[in-house]
Design an enzyme around this catalytic site. Structure first.
Site, short mmCIF file in Angstrom:
data_model
loop_
_atom_site.label_atom_id
_atom_site.label_comp_id
_atom_site.label_asym_id
_atom_site.label_seq_id
_atom_site.Cartn_x
_atom_site.Cartn_y
_atom_site.Cartn_z
N PRO A 1 0.88 -1.23 0.14
CA PRO A 1 0.04 0.02 -0.16
C PRO A 1 0.77 1.20 0.11
O PRO A 1 1.78 1.27 0.78
CB PRO A 1 -0.84 0.01 1.17
CG PRO A 1 -0.23 -1.15 2.16
CD PRO A 1 0.54 -2.16 1.06
N ASN A 2 0.25 2.36 -0.79
CA ASN A 2 0.92 3.58 -0.83
C ASN A 2 2.19 3.58 -1.81
O ASN A 2 2.53 4.76 -1.95
CB ASN A 2 0.98 4.30 0.51
CG ASN A 2 -0.33 4.44 1.24
OD1 ASN A 2 -1.39 4.86 0.66
ND2 ASN A 2 -0.52 3.83 2.40
N ARG B 1 5.72 12.19 -2.78
CA ARG B 1 5.71 12.54 -1.43
C ARG B 1 6.74 12.14 -0.52
O ARG B 1 7.32 11.09 -0.71
CB ARG B 1 4.28 12.39 -0.82
CG ARG B 1 3.42 13.05 -1.44
CD ARG B 1 1.89 12.62 -1.00
NE ARG B 1 1.14 12.74 -2.04
CZ ARG B 1 -0.09 12.25 -2.25
NH1 ARG B 1 -0.65 11.68 -1.42
NH2 ARG B 1 -0.77 12.53 -3.33
N TYR C 1 11.65 8.56 1.65
CA TYR C 1 11.61 7.34 0.64
C TYR C 1 12.26 7.53 -0.45
O TYR C 1 12.13 6.69 -1.25
CB TYR C 1 10.09 7.24 0.37
CG TYR C 1 9.51 6.61 1.53
CD1 TYR C 1 9.81 5.38 2.32
CD2 TYR C 1 8.14 7.40 1.87
CE1 TYR C 1 9.01 5.04 3.33
CE2 TYR C 1 7.47 6.91 3.13
CZ TYR C 1 7.82 5.69 3.80
OH TYR C 1 7.39 5.54 4.80
N ASN D 1 8.18 -5.78 -0.76
CA ASN D 1 8.04 -4.64 0.10
C ASN D 1 6.53 -4.44 0.43
O ASN D 1 5.75 -3.81 -0.44
CB ASN D 1 8.41 -3.27 -0.61
CG ASN D 1 8.57 -2.02 0.40
OD1 ASN D 1 7.88 -2.15 1.51
ND2 ASN D 1 8.98 -0.97 -0.09
N ALA E 1 2.93 -0.90 4.93
CA ALA E 1 2.63 -0.92 6.31
C ALA E 1 1.96 -2.39 6.63
O ALA E 1 1.88 -2.67 7.76
CB ALA E 1 1.67 0.20 6.52
N GLU F 1 12.61 -9.77 2.09
CA GLU F 1 12.10 -8.66 2.61
C GLU F 1 12.75 -7.44 2.25
O GLU F 1 14.01 -7.32 2.08
CB GLU F 1 11.62 -8.57 4.08
CG GLU F 1 10.72 -7.39 4.80
CD GLU F 1 11.00 -7.23 6.19
OE1 GLU F 1 11.71 -8.15 6.90
OE2 GLU F 1 10.12 -6.78 6.92
N HIS G 1 12.81 -2.65 2.30
CA HIS G 1 12.42 -1.69 2.52
C HIS G 1 13.27 -0.37 1.95
O HIS G 1 14.40 -0.55 2.07
CB HIS G 1 12.09 -1.59 4.19
CG HIS G 1 11.27 -2.47 4.60
ND1 HIS G 1 9.82 -2.45 4.57
CD2 HIS G 1 11.23 -3.56 5.27
CE1 HIS G 1 9.40 -3.40 5.10
NE2 HIS G 1 10.05 -4.42 5.56
N ARG H 1 13.05 3.89 13.05
CA ARG H 1 11.76 4.74 13.00
C ARG H 1 10.88 4.64 14.09
O ARG H 1 11.13 4.13 15.09
CB ARG H 1 11.05 4.51 11.52
CG ARG H 1 12.01 4.98 10.46
CD ARG H 1 11.33 4.79 8.96
NE ARG H 1 10.27 5.80 9.08
CZ ARG H 1 9.24 5.67 7.94
NH1 ARG H 1 9.36 4.75 6.94
NH2 ARG H 1 8.25 6.46 7.97
O1 CA2 Z 1 10.54 1.95 4.07
C1 CA2 Z 1 9.78 1.27 3.55
O2 CA2 Z 1 9.93 0.56 2.31
C2 CA2 Z 1 8.33 0.89 4.07
O3 CA2 Z 1 7.86 -0.49 3.58
C3 CA2 Z 1 7.34 1.94 3.41
C4 CA2 Z 1 6.06 1.67 4.35
C5 CA2 Z 1 6.16 1.67 5.72
O4 CA2 Z 1 4.99 1.74 6.17
C6 CA2 Z 1 7.11 0.71 6.06
O5 CA2 Z 1 7.00 1.16 7.44
C7 CA2 Z 1 8.32 0.85 5.29
C8 CA2 Z 1 5.27 2.84 3.65
C9 CA2 Z 1 5.09 3.16 2.09
C10 CA2 Z 1 4.15 4.47 1.82
O6 CA2 Z 1 4.88 4.85 0.63
C11 CA2 Z 1 4.87 6.29 0.44
C12 CA2 Z 1 5.46 6.86 -0.69
C13 CA2 Z 1 5.53 8.10 -1.03
C14 CA2 Z 1 4.71 9.06 -0.18
C15 CA2 Z 1 4.00 8.44 0.88
C16 CA2 Z 1 4.01 7.09 1.20
#
Ligand code: CA2
Length: 144
Positions: free
Chosen positions: A11-12, A19, A24, A76, A79, A100, A102, A109
């Protein structure tokens, strides 16, 4: 066994590059797909990159990786990493190795990111190197 590496994103991650670049990075998922395809070609591998905001799609794709004889999965789970026993069960149920991945380092974090159900079932974890995490995971998959 096929030469295909599934690269599954949760997701996301479709928002990547638009963003929160300080966390990221500024690469989009399409940029990452391009980098992985270039590296995969040199390694004689193929990449099948997908993204979904829905947990069940990720479960279905893990099953598909096993059914099609994929060499490995880079996952990946976003969340869902920190919440999904369904992903834990799916990874445990298949023989395909799952790595896995990230972009950020969840251990550096918030505390709620320190638990990883994906990591409990995965072969290994690569985290904290931005888009480079995916490339490092591809190298790891190639060595399996
Ligand atoms: O660091 C990573 O790759 C995560 O999997 C990213 C997830 C986060 O919940 C994990 O703890 C770590 C969040 C992905 C959200 O992606 C976004 C990308 C751009 C803007 C906002 C969110």
């Amino acid at each position: 066994m096929s030469k295909t590496i599934f690269v599954l994103n949760g997701p996301n991650l479709n928002l990547l590059g638009t963003r929160e670049p300080e966390i990221y990075g500024s690469d989009t998922l399409d940029d990452i797909a391009g980098m992985l395809e270039d590296r995969a070609r040199l390694l004689g591998l193929e990449v099948d990159l997908r993204q979904s905001n829905h947990e069940g799609h990720l479960v279905d794709w893990l099953h598909e990786a096993q059914a099609t004889g994929a060499k490995a999965v880079l996952l990946n789970a976003g969340a869902f990493t920190h919440t999904s026993i369904a992903l834990y069960d799916a990874i445990t149920a298949i023989h395909t190795p799952v790595i896995e991945v990230h972009l950020s380092n969840p251990h550096a974090r918030e505390a709620f990111r320190h638990i990883s159900y994906v990591g409990m079932a995965a072969k290994g974890t690569i985290a904290g190197f931005g888009a480079g995490s995916y490339l490092l995971a591809l190298e790891a998959a190639n060595r399996l």
